[in-house]
Design a protein around this motif. Structure first.
Motif, PDB file in Angstrom:
ATOM      1  N   LYS A   1       0.819  -1.223   0.000  1.00  0.00           N
ATOM      2  CA  LYS A   1       0.000   0.000   0.000  1.00  0.00           C
ATOM      3  C   LYS A   1       0.850   1.269   0.000  1.00  0.00           C
ATOM      4  CE  LYS A   1      -0.863   0.457   4.962  1.00  0.00           C
ATOM      5  NZ  LYS A   1      -1.880   0.554   5.990  1.00  0.00           N
ATOM      6  N   TYR A   2       2.181   1.127   0.196  1.00  0.00           N
ATOM      7  CA  TYR A   2       3.060   2.292   0.215  1.00  0.00           C
ATOM      8  C   TYR A   2       3.893   2.371  -1.053  1.00  0.00           C
ATOM      9  CZ  TYR A   2       2.149   2.439   5.250  1.00  0.00           C
ATOM     10  OH  TYR A   2       1.552   2.503   6.465  1.00  0.00           O
ATOM     11  N   SER A   3       4.083   3.589  -1.542  1.00  0.00           N
ATOM     12  CA  SER A   3       4.997   3.807  -2.666  1.00  0.00           C
ATOM     13  C   SER A   3       6.428   3.784  -2.113  1.00  0.00           C
ATOM     14  CB  SER A   3       4.718   5.167  -3.309  1.00  0.00           C
ATOM     15  OG  SER A   3       5.118   6.209  -2.422  1.00  0.00           O
ATOM     16  N   PRO A   4       7.429   3.601  -2.975  1.00  0.00           N
ATOM     17  CA  PRO A   4       8.815   3.666  -2.491  1.00  0.00           C
ATOM     18  C   PRO A   4       9.126   4.991  -1.788  1.00  0.00           C
ATOM     19  CG  PRO A   4       8.766   2.669  -4.658  1.00  0.00           C
ATOM     20  CD  PRO A   4       7.366   3.175  -4.377  1.00  0.00           C
ATOM     21  N   GLU A   5       8.544   6.081  -2.253  1.00  0.00           N
ATOM     22  CA  GLU A   5       8.762   7.381  -1.623  1.00  0.00           C
ATOM     23  C   GLU A   5       8.164   7.409  -0.219  1.00  0.00           C
ATOM     24  OE1 GLU A   5       7.461   6.995  -4.726  1.00  0.00           O
ATOM     25  OE2 GLU A   5       9.263   7.557  -5.838  1.00  0.00           O
ATOM     26  N   ASP A   6       6.956   6.831  -0.060  1.00  0.00           N
ATOM     27  CA  ASP A   6       6.328   6.763   1.260  1.00  0.00           C
ATOM     28  C   ASP A   6       7.161   5.897   2.209  1.00  0.00           C
ATOM     29  OD1 ASP A   6       4.194   8.342   0.417  1.00  0.00           O
ATOM     30  OD2 ASP A   6       2.896   6.617  -0.001  1.00  0.00           O
ATOM     31  N   MET A   7       7.672   4.778   1.699  1.00  0.00           N
ATOM     32  CA  MET A   7       8.495   3.907   2.539  1.00  0.00           C
ATOM     33  C   MET A   7       9.777   4.611   2.967  1.00  0.00           C
ATOM     34  SD  MET A   7       8.006   0.035   1.104  1.00  0.00           S
ATOM     35  CE  MET A   7       8.388   0.376  -0.590  1.00  0.00           C
ATOM     36  N   MET A   8      10.384   5.379   2.068  1.00  0.00           N
ATOM     37  CA  MET A   8      11.595   6.101   2.421  1.00  0.00           C
ATOM     38  C   MET A   8      11.301   7.158   3.483  1.00  0.00           C
ATOM     39  SD  MET A   8      14.834   6.175   2.087  1.00  0.00           S
ATOM     40  CE  MET A   8      15.152   5.206   0.630  1.00  0.00           C
ATOM     41  N   ALA A   9      10.139   7.805   3.400  1.00  0.00           N
ATOM     42  CA  ALA A   9       9.762   8.794   4.420  1.00  0.00           C
ATOM     43  C   ALA A   9       9.590   8.126   5.778  1.00  0.00           C
ATOM     44  CB  ALA A   9       8.482   9.519   4.002  1.00  0.00           C
ATOM     45  N   ILE A  10       8.979   6.960   5.809  1.00  0.00           N
ATOM     46  CA  ILE A  10       8.799   6.211   7.055  1.00  0.00           C
ATOM     47  C   ILE A  10      10.165   5.820   7.629  1.00  0.00           C
ATOM     48  CG2 ILE A  10       7.979   4.009   8.010  1.00  0.00           C
ATOM     49  CD1 ILE A  10       5.647   4.244   5.912  1.00  0.00           C
ATOM     50  N   MET A  11      11.047   5.318   6.773  1.00  0.00           N
ATOM     51  CA  MET A  11      12.365   4.908   7.238  1.00  0.00           C
ATOM     52  C   MET A  11      13.210   6.097   7.683  1.00  0.00           C
ATOM     53  SD  MET A  11      13.559   1.594   5.056  1.00  0.00           S
ATOM     54  CE  MET A  11      14.355   2.579   3.842  1.00  0.00           C
ATOM     55  N   THR A  12      13.093   7.226   6.993  1.00  0.00           N
ATOM     56  CA  THR A  12      13.845   8.418   7.373  1.00  0.00           C
ATOM     57  C   THR A  12      13.442   8.867   8.773  1.00  0.00           C
ATOM     58  OG1 THR A  12      14.126   9.134   5.088  1.00  0.00           O
ATOM     59  CG2 THR A  12      14.309  10.836   6.775  1.00  0.00           C
ATOM     60  N   GLU A  13      12.149   8.861   9.051  1.00  0.00           N
ATOM     61  CA  GLU A  13      11.673   9.237  10.381  1.00  0.00           C
ATOM     62  C   GLU A  13      12.235   8.278  11.440  1.00  0.00           C
ATOM     63  OE1 GLU A  13       7.509   9.902  12.817  1.00  0.00           O
ATOM     64  OE2 GLU A  13       7.470   9.885  10.639  1.00  0.00           O
ATOM     65  N   ALA A  14      12.222   6.987  11.152  1.00  0.00           N
ATOM     66  CA  ALA A  14      12.748   5.999  12.099  1.00  0.00           C
ATOM     67  C   ALA A  14      14.265   6.146  12.256  1.00  0.00           C
ATOM     68  CB  ALA A  14      12.392   4.589  11.640  1.00  0.00           C
ATOM     69  N   TRP A  15      14.984   6.341  11.145  1.00  0.00           N
ATOM     70  CA  TRP A  15      16.442   6.482  11.190  1.00  0.00           C
ATOM     71  C   TRP A  15      16.837   7.687  12.038  1.00  0.00           C
ATOM     72  CZ3 TRP A  15      20.506   3.611   9.379  1.00  0.00           C
ATOM     73  CH2 TRP A  15      21.758   4.209   9.393  1.00  0.00           C
ATOM     74  N   ASN A  16      16.092   8.762  11.907  1.00  0.00           N
ATOM     75  CA  ASN A  16      16.429   9.994  12.615  1.00  0.00           C
ATOM     76  C   ASN A  16      16.042   9.971  14.085  1.00  0.00           C
ATOM     77  OD1 ASN A  16      17.602  11.174  10.386  1.00  0.00           O
ATOM     78  ND2 ASN A  16      15.778  12.295   9.792  1.00  0.00           N
ATOM     79  N   CYS A  17      15.278   8.981  14.511  1.00  0.00           N
ATOM     80  CA  CYS A  17      14.851   8.878  15.913  1.00  0.00           C
ATOM     81  C   CYS A  17      16.036   8.430  16.773  1.00  0.00           C
ATOM     82  CB  CYS A  17      13.705   7.878  16.019  1.00  0.00           C
ATOM     83  SG  CYS A  17      13.040   7.756  17.676  1.00  0.00           S
ATOM     84  N   ARG A  18      16.272   9.134  17.842  1.00  0.00           N
ATOM     85  CA  ARG A  18      17.351   8.795  18.779  1.00  0.00           C
ATOM     86  C   ARG A  18      16.748   8.660  20.171  1.00  0.00           C
ATOM     87  NH1 ARG A  18      19.417   8.455  14.248  1.00  0.00           N
ATOM     88  NH2 ARG A  18      21.334   9.471  13.636  1.00  0.00           N
ATOM     89  N   THR A  19      17.301   7.781  20.990  1.00  0.00           N
ATOM     90  CA  THR A  19      16.747   7.564  22.325  1.00  0.00           C
ATOM     91  C   THR A  19      16.791   8.823  23.161  1.00  0.00           C
ATOM     92  OG1 THR A  19      18.872   6.744  23.122  1.00  0.00           O
ATOM     93  CG2 THR A  19      17.265   5.100  22.382  1.00  0.00           C
ATOM     94  N   ARG A  20      17.811   9.640  23.000  1.00  0.00           N
ATOM     95  CA  ARG A  20      17.878  10.871  23.786  1.00  0.00           C
ATOM     96  C   ARG A  20      16.813  11.876  23.357  1.00  0.00           C
ATOM     97  NH1 ARG A  20      22.578  10.783  20.827  1.00  0.00           N
ATOM     98  NH2 ARG A  20      22.698  12.274  19.139  1.00  0.00           N
ATOM     99  N   ASP A  21      16.187  11.676  22.166  1.00  0.00           N
ATOM    100  CA  ASP A  21      15.114  12.549  21.712  1.00  0.00           C
ATOM    101  C   ASP A  21      13.778  12.176  22.368  1.00  0.00           C
ATOM    102  OD1 ASP A  21      16.935  13.718  19.997  1.00  0.00           O
ATOM    103  OD2 ASP A  21      16.274  12.602  18.243  1.00  0.00           O
ATOM    104  N   ALA A  22      13.704  10.975  22.938  1.00  0.00           N
ATOM    105  CA  ALA A  22      12.446  10.502  23.513  1.00  0.00           C
ATOM    106  C   ALA A  22      12.149  11.210  24.835  1.00  0.00           C
ATOM    107  CB  ALA A  22      12.508   8.987  23.737  1.00  0.00           C
ATOM    108  N   ALA A  23      10.858  11.371  25.085  1.00  0.00           N
ATOM    109  CA  ALA A  23      10.435  11.987  26.345  1.00  0.00           C
ATOM    110  C   ALA A  23      10.657  10.993  27.500  1.00  0.00           C
ATOM    111  CB  ALA A  23       8.971  12.379  26.274  1.00  0.00           C
ATOM    112  N   PRO A  24      11.000  11.482  28.683  1.00  0.00           N
ATOM    113  CA  PRO A  24      11.231  10.571  29.825  1.00  0.00           C
ATOM    114  C   PRO A  24       9.959   9.872  30.265  1.00  0.00           C
ATOM    115  CG  PRO A  24      11.553  12.876  30.479  1.00  0.00           C
ATOM    116  CD  PRO A  24      11.210  12.861  29.026  1.00  0.00           C
TER     117      PRO A  24
END
Length: 75
Positions: A52-75
């Protein structure tokens, strides 16, 4: 959205919107990937697994996940 450096080594990352891979059936399939040029860390999403996702949509999902860092998470 731009990609942050590799969370493991700080290396430069690249994207690939057309990665070939062999399915368990032996047939070839397509995927999108994010790869670190220094330590080879990567993320991949197989197109057949997410029809259901285009390659562009999948890359956007992966980019968001790749950029997520544990120190960015709320306590």
């Amino acid at each position: 959205m731009s990609l942050k450096p590799c969370p493991f080594c700080g290396g430069t990352v690249t994207t690939d919107h057309s990665v070939a891979f062999r399915k368990l059936s032996g047939d070839m399939g397509d995927a999108v990937a994010i790869n670190c040029e220094k330590c080879s860390a990567n993320m991949t999403m197989c197109c057949d697994d997410h029809p259901k996702y285009s390659p562009e949509d999948m890359m956007a999902i992966m980019t968001e996940a790749w950029n997520c860092r544990t120190r960015d998470a709320a306590p």
